[in-house]
Design a protein around this motif. Structure first.
Motif, PDB file in Angstrom:
ATOM      1  N   SER A   1       3.664 -58.721 -11.756  1.00  0.00           N
ATOM      2  CA  SER A   1       4.507 -59.322 -12.725  1.00  0.00           C
ATOM      3  C   SER A   1       3.910 -58.870 -14.206  1.00  0.00           C
ATOM      4  O   SER A   1       2.738 -58.548 -14.457  1.00  0.00           O
ATOM      5  CB  SER A   1       4.657 -60.731 -12.651  1.00  0.00           C
ATOM      6  OG  SER A   1       3.344 -61.348 -12.816  1.00  0.00           O
TER       7      SER A   1
ATOM      8  N   GLN B   1      -0.895 -60.627 -11.993  1.00  0.00           N
ATOM      9  CA  GLN B   1      -0.612 -60.342 -13.424  1.00  0.00           C
ATOM     10  C   GLN B   1      -0.955 -58.619 -13.576  1.00  0.00           C
ATOM     11  O   GLN B   1      -1.926 -58.193 -13.196  1.00  0.00           O
ATOM     12  CB  GLN B   1      -0.968 -60.971 -14.395  1.00  0.00           C
ATOM     13  CG  GLN B   1      -0.427 -62.444 -14.281  1.00  0.00           C
ATOM     14  CD  GLN B   1      -1.000 -63.400 -15.127  1.00  0.00           C
ATOM     15  OE1 GLN B   1      -2.087 -63.250 -15.756  1.00  0.00           O
ATOM     16  NE2 GLN B   1      -0.695 -64.727 -14.924  1.00  0.00           N
TER      17      GLN B   1
ATOM     18  N   SER C   1       3.539 -61.278  -6.414  1.00  0.00           N
ATOM     19  CA  SER C   1       4.392 -60.059  -6.748  1.00  0.00           C
ATOM     20  C   SER C   1       3.871 -59.545  -8.152  1.00  0.00           C
ATOM     21  O   SER C   1       3.517 -60.604  -9.058  1.00  0.00           O
ATOM     22  CB  SER C   1       5.901 -60.360  -6.825  1.00  0.00           C
ATOM     23  OG  SER C   1       6.399 -60.541  -5.560  1.00  0.00           O
TER      24      SER C   1
ATOM     25  N   HIS D   1       5.858 -68.045 -16.767  1.00  0.00           N
ATOM     26  CA  HIS D   1       5.364 -67.920 -15.318  1.00  0.00           C
ATOM     27  C   HIS D   1       3.840 -67.815 -15.482  1.00  0.00           C
ATOM     28  O   HIS D   1       3.056 -67.436 -14.297  1.00  0.00           O
ATOM     29  CB  HIS D   1       5.395 -66.325 -15.227  1.00  0.00           C
ATOM     30  CG  HIS D   1       7.139 -66.125 -15.036  1.00  0.00           C
ATOM     31  ND1 HIS D   1       7.975 -66.560 -14.137  1.00  0.00           N
ATOM     32  CD2 HIS D   1       7.939 -65.365 -15.952  1.00  0.00           C
ATOM     33  CE1 HIS D   1       9.088 -66.079 -14.531  1.00  0.00           C
ATOM     34  NE2 HIS D   1       9.082 -65.278 -15.693  1.00  0.00           N
TER      35      HIS D   1
END
Length: 343
Positions: free
Chosen positions: A212, A57, A210, A228
Motif C-alpha cells: 500500500s 507499506q 497488501s 490506513h
C-alpha cells in the motif's frame, strides 16, 4: 479513480503517503548507477521497490531507471505484468508444505517428460543444463532447480498452487485453463507490486498485508476520508509453513550448489532470505530478498520485452547487484534480526 479529477485537482485534498524519502533516494541512486554498468548486456530498464515487511507499506518505488527519459521513462514496471521466472517457485513449494511435504522430502532431479492435453509433451531442463539426481526440497528450492519444481507442481496440483498464489497476493493468475506446468517456472505474468506482497507475507510469518502507498487522505476541512494507519493483516498461511520458506531462502548452504559461496545474494552480518528469477530468453530478471523488517525487489529488462544478452547471469549480474546494493544500504547500522521460529 476514487474521487474524480475535479476533487483531486481542486478539492484541497491532503494525501499522506507511506514513502520514506531516504529509502526512495537510495533506490533511485542504486538503480541509476547499476543500470549504467549493464549497458553492455542489452538491458534497457530497471526497477526496484522497498516495503515494510510488517505492514506492507511501500517505502520506495522506482518504476523505471529515469522517469524523464523520452519514450520509455514513464513505464512503471511495478504495475506492469511481466514473467517472474523462478521467483514464483516458493509459492509452489509452500503449497507442497501445506499438503504435508517437508524441506527434507527427497525428489529426483532427472530427465522427465510430462504429457499435456492438447499440446506437445513438456520436458523441463535446469538452468545449468544438468540433472542432479536425488535432492531434498531444501536444496531444490535453494538452488532453484527447475525439474523438481515442475514435479512439485504436478504433485500438488495446479488449482492448489494457483489458490495459494492468490492467497499470498498474486492478482494476475486469472486464466487457469491457459497455464501448464511451466507456471512454476514463471509461465504466468505477475506484477512486481504483487510479488512484494508475496514475499512480505513470508517475512511476516504468513500474515498478509497488501502493498500500500497511502496512509491517510483528508479533505480541505480536515475531515478524514481514509485512514490506513492501523490496517490489520490477514493470516493466509501458517507461521510454521512461512518459516520453512524463510529458513530455506536464507540458507547459504542450500543455494551454494547453484550460486556458490559468498555471492551477491548474501549480505554480510545479516540473515536475509533471497530468491532470483529469470524468464525465458532472459526477457525479465528479478531478485527478491527480505528480512523480518524489509522486503526489497529488483527487476531489469526491456520495456518492449526484447531479450537481454545471453551473458546476463541470474544471481551475479542483472537485478541482483541492484538488490544487493539497496539491501546493504538500508541494513547499515541495523542489528541482525533472525526469522521467528514457531514453537
Amino acid at each position: 479513480a476514487k474521487y474524480g479529477d475535479k476533487v483531486v485537482s481542486q478539492g484541497g485534498l491532503k494525501v499522506v503517503t507511506t514513502l520514506d524519502l531516504n529509502f526512495q533516494e537510495i533506490a533511485q541512486d542504486v538503480v541509476s548507477k547499476d543500470m549504467a554498468e549493464l549497458s553492455g548486456l542489452g538491458v534497457g530498464n530497471g526497477a526496484a521497490m522497498i516495503t515494510n515487511a510488517q505492514n506492507g507499506q511501500i517505502l520506495a518505488m522506482v518504476g523505471s531507471k529515469d522517469y524523464f527519459e523520452k519514450g520509455s521513462g514513464n513505464y512503471n514496471v511495478a504495475l506492469a505484468i511481466r514473467q517472474p521466472g523462478s521467483s514464483i517457485k516458493p509459492v509452489t513449494y509452500v503449497t507442497g508444505f501445506l499438503q504435508g511435504y517437508t524441506p527434507g522430502t527427497t525428489i529426483l532431479d532427472s530427465p522427465t517428460t510430462f504429457p499435456q492435453a492438447g499440446s506437445k509433451p513438456y520436458s523441463p531442463v535446469n538452468y545449468d543444463g544438468r540433472f542432479h539426481g536425488p535432492v531434498s526440497l531444501r536444496t531444490a528450492l535453494g538452488s532453484s532447480y527447475n525439474v523438481p519444481a515442475v514435479k512439485m507442481l504436478a504433485l500438488v496440483g495446479m488449482p492448489a498452487m494457483i489458490q495459494t498464489a492468490k492467497d499470498l497476493g498474486i492478482t494476475t493468475f486469472d486464466s487457469p485453463e491457459n497455464y501448464g506446468l511451466s507456471l512454476t517456472l514463471g509461465g504466468g505474468g505477475v506484477r512486481l507490486i504483487d510479488m512484494m506482497t508475496v514475499y512480505g507475507t513470508f517475512a511476516n510469518n504468513g500474515n498478509k498485508y497488501s502493498s500500500s502507498a497511502i496512509l491517510e487522505v483528508a479533505d480541505a476541512y480536515g475531515n478524514i476520508l481514509e485512514n490506513h494507519k492501523s490496517d490489520k493483516g490477514k493470516q493466509v498461511i501458517s507461521p510454521e509453513r512461512a518459516y520453512l520458506i524463510n529458513n530455506i531462502l536464507s540458507d547459504p548452504v542450500a543455494r551454494a550448489p547453484t550460486f556458490g559461496a559468498g555471492s551477491l545474494l548474501e549480505i554480510p552480518g545479516h540473515s536475509v532470505a533471497v530468491k532470483t528469477g529469470t524468464s525465458d530468453d532472459k526477457r525479465d530478471n528479478w531478485t527478491f530478498g527480505y528480512t523480518p523488517e524489509y522486503v526489497v525487489g529488483a527487476w531489469v529488462g526491456n520495456n518492449d520485452n526484447s531479450p537481454m544478452h545471453p551473458r546476463l547471469t541470474s544471481g551475479i549480474t542483472g537485478a541482483t547487484p541492484i538488490w544487493h546494493d539497496i539491501m546493504t544500504k538500508i541494513l547499515e547500522d541495523k542489528p541482525n534480526l533472525a526469522f521467528t521460529r514457531p514453537s
